[in-house]
Enzyme design. Sequence first.
Site, PDB file in Angstrom:
ATOM      1  N   GLY A 104       2.317   0.887  -4.063  1.00 17.91           N
ATOM      2  CA  GLY A 104       3.349   0.152  -4.783  1.00 17.91           C
ATOM      3  C   GLY A 104       4.631   0.911  -5.038  1.00 17.91           C
ATOM      4  O   GLY A 104       5.620   0.320  -5.483  1.00 17.91           O
ATOM      5  N   MET A 124       0.803  -1.224   0.000  1.00 13.84           N
ATOM      6  CA  MET A 124       0.000   0.000   0.000  1.00 13.84           C
ATOM      7  C   MET A 124       0.842   1.284   0.000  1.00 13.84           C
ATOM      8  O   MET A 124       0.330   2.354  -0.332  1.00 13.84           O
ATOM      9  CB  MET A 124      -0.940   0.030   1.206  1.00 13.84           C
ATOM     10  CG  MET A 124      -0.224   0.103   2.534  1.00 13.84           C
ATOM     11  SD  MET A 124      -1.362   0.088   3.946  1.00 13.84           S
ATOM     12  CE  MET A 124      -2.023   1.748   3.885  1.00 13.84           C
ATOM     13  N   TYR A 125       2.118   1.220   0.372  1.00  9.47           N
ATOM     14  CA  TYR A 125       2.941   2.427   0.413  1.00  9.47           C
ATOM     15  C   TYR A 125       3.219   2.906  -1.000  1.00  9.47           C
ATOM     16  O   TYR A 125       3.670   2.123  -1.831  1.00  9.47           O
ATOM     17  CB  TYR A 125       4.283   2.156   1.102  1.00  9.47           C
ATOM     18  CG  TYR A 125       4.212   1.671   2.519  1.00  9.47           C
ATOM     19  CD1 TYR A 125       3.092   1.883   3.334  1.00  9.47           C
ATOM     20  CD2 TYR A 125       5.277   0.968   3.077  1.00  9.47           C
ATOM     21  CE1 TYR A 125       3.053   1.414   4.634  1.00  9.47           C
ATOM     22  CE2 TYR A 125       5.247   0.508   4.388  1.00  9.47           C
ATOM     23  CZ  TYR A 125       4.135   0.723   5.159  1.00  9.47           C
ATOM     24  OH  TYR A 125       4.098   0.253   6.445  1.00  9.47           O
ATOM     25  N   SER A 126       2.991   4.096  -1.440  1.00  3.98           N
ATOM     26  CA  SER A 126       2.564   5.293  -0.730  1.00  3.98           C
ATOM     27  C   SER A 126       1.232   5.767  -1.332  1.00  3.98           C
ATOM     28  O   SER A 126       1.177   6.806  -1.966  1.00  3.98           O
ATOM     29  CB  SER A 126       3.613   6.376  -0.870  1.00  3.98           C
ATOM     30  OG  SER A 126       4.891   5.946  -0.431  1.00  3.98           O
TER      31      SER A 126
END
Length: 315
Positions: free
Chosen positions: A63, A52-54
């Site tokens: 991704g 989930m980042y960012s």
Amino acid sequence: MKKVKIGQTDLEVGRINFGGNVFGWTLNQEQSFEILDAFVAGGFNFIDTADMYSYWVEGKGGGQSETIIGNWMKSRGNRDKIVLATKVGGETGLHPIDTSKAHILKTVDESLKRLQTDHIDLYYTHFDDEKTPVEETLSAYDEIIKAGKVRYVAASNLSPARLTASIELAEKEGLPRYQALQPHYNLVERAKYELEYAPLAAKYNLTVFPYWSLASGFLSGKYRSIEDLGKSKRGGASKKYLNEKGLGVLNALDAVAAKHEAALTSVALAWLLAQPNIGAPIVSATSTEQLQALFAATELVLDDQDLAQLNEASK
């Protein structure tokens, strides 16, 4: 370099876990490479990220952090020297929290592609949708472990009840067992972890990797007033700590730091490292100077008086 073993695995990691949430957010790819190079040059090997980042950055769907780490490992040819953790189940803006088998089987392949590797060392359930049966989630992990895509699994943000149910079912049915726990824990956020999760970590031999180890930077001491919150993009997250307890913790950190001629950051992390079952606090840095304070924490030994002073201020 002292290393710790994760749970009942053969993974050994240095006692600082670099948090990759800054990659693609407060650091671009070039800056990320510089920090990662300095991190491994310091003798450390454990990198944490998530699919989930960012996503919270406007116009991004998640991704970015995995992509930057994948590009870095490929350019440096050092995948075999890194213990790599990523996560599944979190909301990315493109999909809600989801721990179903279908979602895990799809998402692990997407993470592997971005990371440019054939396996993930430690794969976390990031958030729990609380409606998918734990057996379904664990059976998905069983499938991807047998396929060689993941080595071991771990848990973050599960309720104590679901965490317990998952481990007990895994042991009963021979399914993959969570080996580590990633909770919210630091000097100003103690009660929930210590009352609800610490007993489970001890009972099930879970190695604990706390996130927000520095309370979004508050424990570095740079946010001591409302005016200070504008010093960085993350400053607003420290506003809730600007109270009698939070400032009392900073005063205690000031005293202990002065005694040891150390940075507040080093003292706050050394306190965490002195707690039972703690493997490596998850922390981020945006400069090599900040990294040095993180590294110093692993060499700083707090005595009983130091620990008592910090415990009293933060209780």
